[in-house]
Design an enzyme around this catalytic site. Sequence first.
Site, mmCIF file in Angstrom:
data_model
loop_
_atom_site.group_PDB
_atom_site.id
_atom_site.type_symbol
_atom_site.label_atom_id
_atom_site.label_comp_id
_atom_site.label_asym_id
_atom_site.label_seq_id
_atom_site.Cartn_x
_atom_site.Cartn_y
_atom_site.Cartn_z
ATOM 1 N N ASP A 52 0.860 -1.189 0.000
ATOM 2 C CA ASP A 52 0.000 0.000 0.000
ATOM 3 C C ASP A 52 0.891 1.231 0.000
ATOM 4 O OD1 ASP A 52 -2.123 -1.734 0.374
ATOM 5 O OD2 ASP A 52 -2.682 -0.943 2.352
ATOM 6 N N HIS A 56 -3.161 5.273 -1.234
ATOM 7 C CA HIS A 56 -4.238 4.331 -0.916
ATOM 8 C C HIS A 56 -5.231 4.937 0.075
ATOM 9 C CE1 HIS A 56 -6.333 0.627 -0.235
ATOM 10 N NE2 HIS A 56 -5.827 0.410 0.955
ATOM 11 N N HIS A 160 -4.035 2.440 8.527
ATOM 12 C CA HIS A 160 -3.614 2.939 7.218
ATOM 13 C C HIS A 160 -3.083 4.372 7.314
ATOM 14 C CE1 HIS A 160 -6.082 -0.089 4.697
ATOM 15 N NE2 HIS A 160 -4.815 -0.249 4.406
HETATM 16 ZN ZN LIG Z 1 -3.696 -3.026 0.508
#
Ligand SMILES: [Zn+2]
Length: 208
Positions: A52, A56, A160
């Site tokens: 990622d 993303h 994330h």
């Molecule tokens: Zn991913």
Amino acid sequence: MKIIDISLKLNNETPIYPDNVPLAISVHHAMPEYSTHLSSITLGSHTGTHIDAPAHAISEGQSLDKIPLETFVGPCRVIDFSKEEGEAVTLEFLKNKNIKTGERILLKTKNSLRGFEKFYDDYIYLDGDSADYLASLSVLIVGIDSLSIKKRGGADQRPHTSLLEKNIPIIEGLVLSDVNEGEYELACLPLHFTGIEGSPARAVLIQR
Ligand SMILES: [Zn+2]
């Protein structure tokens, strides 16, 4: 030198995160009609073992091709959470691991013990406080043995966002079943797509 493959196998049985693009491999040209054999492959950017990039989860974030390749190759440490209880790797656990700025950190969890024959909803993930902590340490890269670093359907986006905001790429879908906690060399290079937020990668650990 020993090379340990820590990538998911890619075929029509590879587990895919729900609602992601299916992986479909078929024959495009079959011998002998065309005197050559070619496969057709369709897949999503987050298929199998993949990386990622900031784009993303961060608007205006970097695409994967903008991250220096040096990030993806070099010393790394596998940290073993697979003997711990709990559904997420926690801050308390990581704080005991003496993680330093600039380390490449791969997290082994019970996911690797259960295997990857199918997608399991209740995979072990990284919790938000742990992601904040790793981001605050400016580690180089974080990898985990689940197809997503965050809880499925969870509202906390920090696994994330905290990492990707600091341009720390995330490797997801690692296979650490045969790997013990310790120090290794990592090589995990994404395909050279430009302008997108992720790519499959072949990840290996090198022991000398
Ligand atoms: Zn991913």
